[in-house]
Design a protein around this motif. Sequence first.
Motif, PDB file in Angstrom:
ATOM      1  N   LEU A 182       0.810  -1.225   0.000  1.00  0.00           N
ATOM      2  CA  LEU A 182       0.000   0.000   0.000  1.00  0.00           C
ATOM      3  C   LEU A 182       0.837   1.268   0.000  1.00  0.00           C
ATOM      4  CD1 LEU A 182      -2.870  -1.050   2.443  1.00  0.00           C
ATOM      5  CD2 LEU A 182      -2.805  -1.208  -0.043  1.00  0.00           C
ATOM      6  N   ASN A 183       2.007   1.235  -0.651  1.00  0.00           N
ATOM      7  CA  ASN A 183       2.754   2.484  -0.794  1.00  0.00           C
ATOM      8  C   ASN A 183       2.147   3.287  -1.932  1.00  0.00           C
ATOM      9  OD1 ASN A 183       4.383   2.317  -3.406  1.00  0.00           O
ATOM     10  ND2 ASN A 183       4.989   0.398  -2.428  1.00  0.00           N
ATOM     11  N   GLU A 184       2.523   4.553  -2.035  1.00  0.00           N
ATOM     12  CA  GLU A 184       1.866   5.469  -2.966  1.00  0.00           C
ATOM     13  C   GLU A 184       2.118   5.122  -4.430  1.00  0.00           C
ATOM     14  OE1 GLU A 184       5.412   8.870  -2.819  1.00  0.00           O
ATOM     15  OE2 GLU A 184       3.426   9.288  -2.026  1.00  0.00           O
ATOM     16  N   ASN A 185       3.134   4.311  -4.711  1.00  0.00           N
ATOM     17  CA  ASN A 185       3.444   3.960  -6.091  1.00  0.00           C
ATOM     18  C   ASN A 185       2.932   2.574  -6.490  1.00  0.00           C
ATOM     19  OD1 ASN A 185       4.851   6.373  -6.675  1.00  0.00           O
ATOM     20  ND2 ASN A 185       6.659   5.592  -5.631  1.00  0.00           N
ATOM     21  N   ASN A 186       2.139   1.948  -5.626  1.00  0.00           N
ATOM     22  CA  ASN A 186       1.615   0.611  -5.936  1.00  0.00           C
ATOM     23  C   ASN A 186       0.861   0.573  -7.259  1.00  0.00           C
ATOM     24  OD1 ASN A 186       0.843  -0.968  -2.722  1.00  0.00           O
ATOM     25  ND2 ASN A 186       2.590  -1.167  -4.082  1.00  0.00           N
ATOM     26  N   ALA A 187      -0.032   1.541  -7.468  1.00  0.00           N
ATOM     27  CA  ALA A 187      -0.880   1.521  -8.666  1.00  0.00           C
ATOM     28  C   ALA A 187      -0.042   1.591  -9.940  1.00  0.00           C
ATOM     29  CB  ALA A 187      -1.878   2.671  -8.623  1.00  0.00           C
ATOM     30  N   ALA A 188       0.926   2.495  -9.974  1.00  0.00           N
ATOM     31  CA  ALA A 188       1.776   2.646 -11.159  1.00  0.00           C
ATOM     32  C   ALA A 188       2.571   1.372 -11.422  1.00  0.00           C
ATOM     33  CB  ALA A 188       2.720   3.837 -10.978  1.00  0.00           C
ATOM     34  N   ILE A 201      -0.217 -18.701   0.283  1.00  0.00           N
ATOM     35  CA  ILE A 201       0.315 -18.617  -1.081  1.00  0.00           C
ATOM     36  C   ILE A 201       0.614 -19.999  -1.636  1.00  0.00           C
ATOM     37  CG2 ILE A 201       2.319 -17.855  -2.428  1.00  0.00           C
ATOM     38  CD1 ILE A 201       2.356 -15.339  -0.629  1.00  0.00           C
ATOM     39  N   ASN A 202       1.170 -20.863  -0.797  1.00  0.00           N
ATOM     40  CA  ASN A 202       1.526 -22.207  -1.265  1.00  0.00           C
ATOM     41  C   ASN A 202       0.308 -23.063  -1.615  1.00  0.00           C
ATOM     42  OD1 ASN A 202       4.322 -21.981  -1.235  1.00  0.00           O
ATOM     43  ND2 ASN A 202       4.499 -22.619   0.903  1.00  0.00           N
ATOM     44  N   THR A 203      -0.857 -22.719  -1.077  1.00  0.00           N
ATOM     45  CA  THR A 203      -2.064 -23.485  -1.403  1.00  0.00           C
ATOM     46  C   THR A 203      -2.801 -22.915  -2.614  1.00  0.00           C
ATOM     47  OG1 THR A 203      -3.413 -22.161   0.125  1.00  0.00           O
ATOM     48  CG2 THR A 203      -2.407 -24.173   0.993  1.00  0.00           C
ATOM     49  N   ARG A 204      -2.351 -21.787  -3.128  1.00  0.00           N
ATOM     50  CA  ARG A 204      -3.059 -21.145  -4.232  1.00  0.00           C
ATOM     51  C   ARG A 204      -2.625 -21.651  -5.603  1.00  0.00           C
ATOM     52  NH1 ARG A 204      -5.644 -16.572  -3.965  1.00  0.00           N
ATOM     53  NH2 ARG A 204      -6.344 -17.389  -5.974  1.00  0.00           N
ATOM     54  N   ASN A 205      -1.544 -22.405  -5.660  1.00  0.00           N
ATOM     55  CA  ASN A 205      -1.060 -22.973  -6.929  1.00  0.00           C
ATOM     56  C   ASN A 205      -0.846 -21.915  -8.007  1.00  0.00           C
ATOM     57  OD1 ASN A 205      -1.155 -25.699  -6.009  1.00  0.00           O
ATOM     58  ND2 ASN A 205      -3.374 -25.689  -6.283  1.00  0.00           N
ATOM     59  N   ALA A 206      -0.278 -20.790  -7.609  1.00  0.00           N
ATOM     60  CA  ALA A 206       0.030 -19.729  -8.567  1.00  0.00           C
ATOM     61  C   ALA A 206       1.303 -20.082  -9.337  1.00  0.00           C
ATOM     62  CB  ALA A 206       0.202 -18.400  -7.846  1.00  0.00           C
ATOM     63  N   ASP A 207       1.527 -19.398 -10.461  1.00  0.00           N
ATOM     64  CA  ASP A 207       2.726 -19.619 -11.255  1.00  0.00           C
ATOM     65  C   ASP A 207       3.857 -18.693 -10.838  1.00  0.00           C
ATOM     66  OD1 ASP A 207       1.357 -21.430 -13.056  1.00  0.00           O
ATOM     67  OD2 ASP A 207       0.374 -19.653 -13.861  1.00  0.00           O
ATOM     68  N   LEU A 208       3.492 -17.517 -10.302  1.00  0.00           N
ATOM     69  CA  LEU A 208       4.503 -16.499 -10.006  1.00  0.00           C
ATOM     70  C   LEU A 208       4.037 -15.622  -8.853  1.00  0.00           C
ATOM     71  CD1 LEU A 208       7.218 -15.215 -11.068  1.00  0.00           C
ATOM     72  CD2 LEU A 208       5.784 -13.631 -12.376  1.00  0.00           C
ATOM     73  N   LEU A 209       4.991 -15.243  -8.005  1.00  0.00           N
ATOM     74  CA  LEU A 209       4.734 -14.311  -6.910  1.00  0.00           C
ATOM     75  C   LEU A 209       5.576 -13.064  -7.133  1.00  0.00           C
ATOM     76  CD1 LEU A 209       3.403 -13.912  -4.039  1.00  0.00           C
ATOM     77  CD2 LEU A 209       5.585 -14.723  -3.104  1.00  0.00           C
ATOM     78  N   ILE A 210       4.938 -11.899  -7.099  1.00  0.00           N
ATOM     79  CA  ILE A 210       5.654 -10.632  -7.253  1.00  0.00           C
ATOM     80  C   ILE A 210       6.020 -10.088  -5.875  1.00  0.00           C
ATOM     81  CG2 ILE A 210       5.555  -8.266  -8.099  1.00  0.00           C
ATOM     82  CD1 ILE A 210       5.482 -10.207 -10.365  1.00  0.00           C
ATOM     83  N   LEU A 211       7.297  -9.780  -5.663  1.00  0.00           N
ATOM     84  CA  LEU A 211       7.733  -9.118  -4.435  1.00  0.00           C
ATOM     85  C   LEU A 211       8.271  -7.743  -4.815  1.00  0.00           C
ATOM     86  CD1 LEU A 211       9.583 -11.875  -2.354  1.00  0.00           C
ATOM     87  CD2 LEU A 211       7.214 -11.106  -2.170  1.00  0.00           C
ATOM     88  N   HIS A 212       7.638  -6.707  -4.288  1.00  0.00           N
ATOM     89  CA  HIS A 212       8.032  -5.350  -4.663  1.00  0.00           C
ATOM     90  C   HIS A 212       7.925  -4.428  -3.459  1.00  0.00           C
ATOM     91  CE1 HIS A 212       6.781  -1.219  -6.015  1.00  0.00           C
ATOM     92  NE2 HIS A 212       7.944  -1.342  -6.619  1.00  0.00           N
ATOM     93  N   SER A 213       8.947  -3.615  -3.291  1.00  0.00           N
ATOM     94  CA  SER A 213       8.913  -2.586  -2.257  1.00  0.00           C
ATOM     95  C   SER A 213       9.963  -1.538  -2.562  1.00  0.00           C
ATOM     96  CB  SER A 213       9.177  -3.188  -0.865  1.00  0.00           C
ATOM     97  OG  SER A 213       9.163  -2.168   0.120  1.00  0.00           O
ATOM     98  N   GLU A 214       9.706  -0.317  -2.101  1.00  0.00           N
ATOM     99  CA  GLU A 214      10.687   0.750  -2.245  1.00  0.00           C
ATOM    100  C   GLU A 214      11.390   1.024  -0.924  1.00  0.00           C
ATOM    101  OE1 GLU A 214       8.779   4.077  -4.060  1.00  0.00           O
ATOM    102  OE2 GLU A 214       8.051   2.904  -5.760  1.00  0.00           O
ATOM    103  N   ASN A 215      11.178   0.135   0.035  1.00  0.00           N
ATOM    104  CA  ASN A 215      11.807   0.273   1.344  1.00  0.00           C
ATOM    105  C   ASN A 215      13.144  -0.453   1.355  1.00  0.00           C
ATOM    106  OD1 ASN A 215      12.261  -0.790   4.301  1.00  0.00           O
ATOM    107  ND2 ASN A 215      10.966   1.020   4.472  1.00  0.00           N
ATOM    108  N   GLU A 216      14.194   0.187   1.825  1.00  0.00           N
ATOM    109  CA  GLU A 216      15.541  -0.395   1.773  1.00  0.00           C
ATOM    110  C   GLU A 216      15.700  -1.604   2.692  1.00  0.00           C
ATOM    111  OE1 GLU A 216      17.550   2.725   5.021  1.00  0.00           O
ATOM    112  OE2 GLU A 216      18.225   2.677   2.935  1.00  0.00           O
ATOM    113  N   ASN A 217      14.792  -1.781   3.650  1.00  0.00           N
ATOM    114  CA  ASN A 217      14.863  -2.919   4.568  1.00  0.00           C
ATOM    115  C   ASN A 217      14.028  -4.099   4.092  1.00  0.00           C
ATOM    116  OD1 ASN A 217      16.421  -1.356   6.387  1.00  0.00           O
ATOM    117  ND2 ASN A 217      14.563  -0.397   7.151  1.00  0.00           N
ATOM    118  N   PHE A 218      13.629  -4.059   2.841  1.00  0.00           N
ATOM    119  CA  PHE A 218      12.680  -5.001   2.262  1.00  0.00           C
ATOM    120  C   PHE A 218      13.036  -6.466   2.517  1.00  0.00           C
ATOM    121  CE2 PHE A 218      11.162  -6.858  -1.997  1.00  0.00           C
ATOM    122  CZ  PHE A 218       9.899  -7.125  -1.507  1.00  0.00           C
TER     123      PHE A 218
END
Length: 274
Positions: free
Chosen positions: A147-153, A236-253
Amino acid sequence: MLKKIEKVLVLIQKKDEIEILLKKAITISKSNSAVLEILFVHEDSLFALPDYFKDDGTQKLDKKCVKAEIEKTLSTLDNRSSYVIFVEESDTVDHVLTLNKEEEKTCIISFYHDKTTVKLAKKVSSPLLVMKSEAKTYTHILFPVDLNENNAAFIHYIKTLFPSATITLLYEPYYITENYIFDTDLTVIPLDSGADIELEQEMLEEQKKEFETLKKETGLSGELVDEFDTDLVDYINTRNADLLILHSENENFLFDDTLSKKLLSSVHTDLFIF
């Protein structure tokens, strides 16, 4: 944010990863008209590759043998992209950093390894695709949002990268708080348990509203994961997805005590780290 993929840098650390990684790299390279840089690194402390060592008493890595194997695989996969091959020993992350000069134009692909992947993810600015299984088409993608301000973009950008995929947003309050390390000394703040609970509930409700707004703005579906009922990794492991996106602009990510670090090491699906 990666504007255009002009180079795909493939990091290979085990013999049985060669075909899987090259298959995915060729697909990305072909769709973006990008060049391939293939880096094979043998870490003595991690992997044993007897087939690639000279049988002359020197116990040296036979780099010509490694290159020949990679070239043979590229030919089998009908690669049409231009490429260059590097074969090195030890210091995996340093070798990647040396090759990764144009970070804003490079996509790095690697298999997950406990001792190198997290270090690499912390060091590089380029997007890092971490594979954990056979190469596949990414049609079902999960994206935990902070929920950071750049999530939508950024979400709109991901939609352009995977135009045919179904992307589902995930909201989990614990994911937001655990991915940030605050500088405030909480020991000097007077505590009022009643006020603290009320404030926490107000923040939670505000975050839920922000999540609903984000779903409408991006036109994507989203799911609320209750931290008290379901562990995010298990969910997440029960959802059988193909890909997980990890994104953050925080340096401690990807610090050791963040949930993102746990996701990187514990989920079964491939991950794309930005």
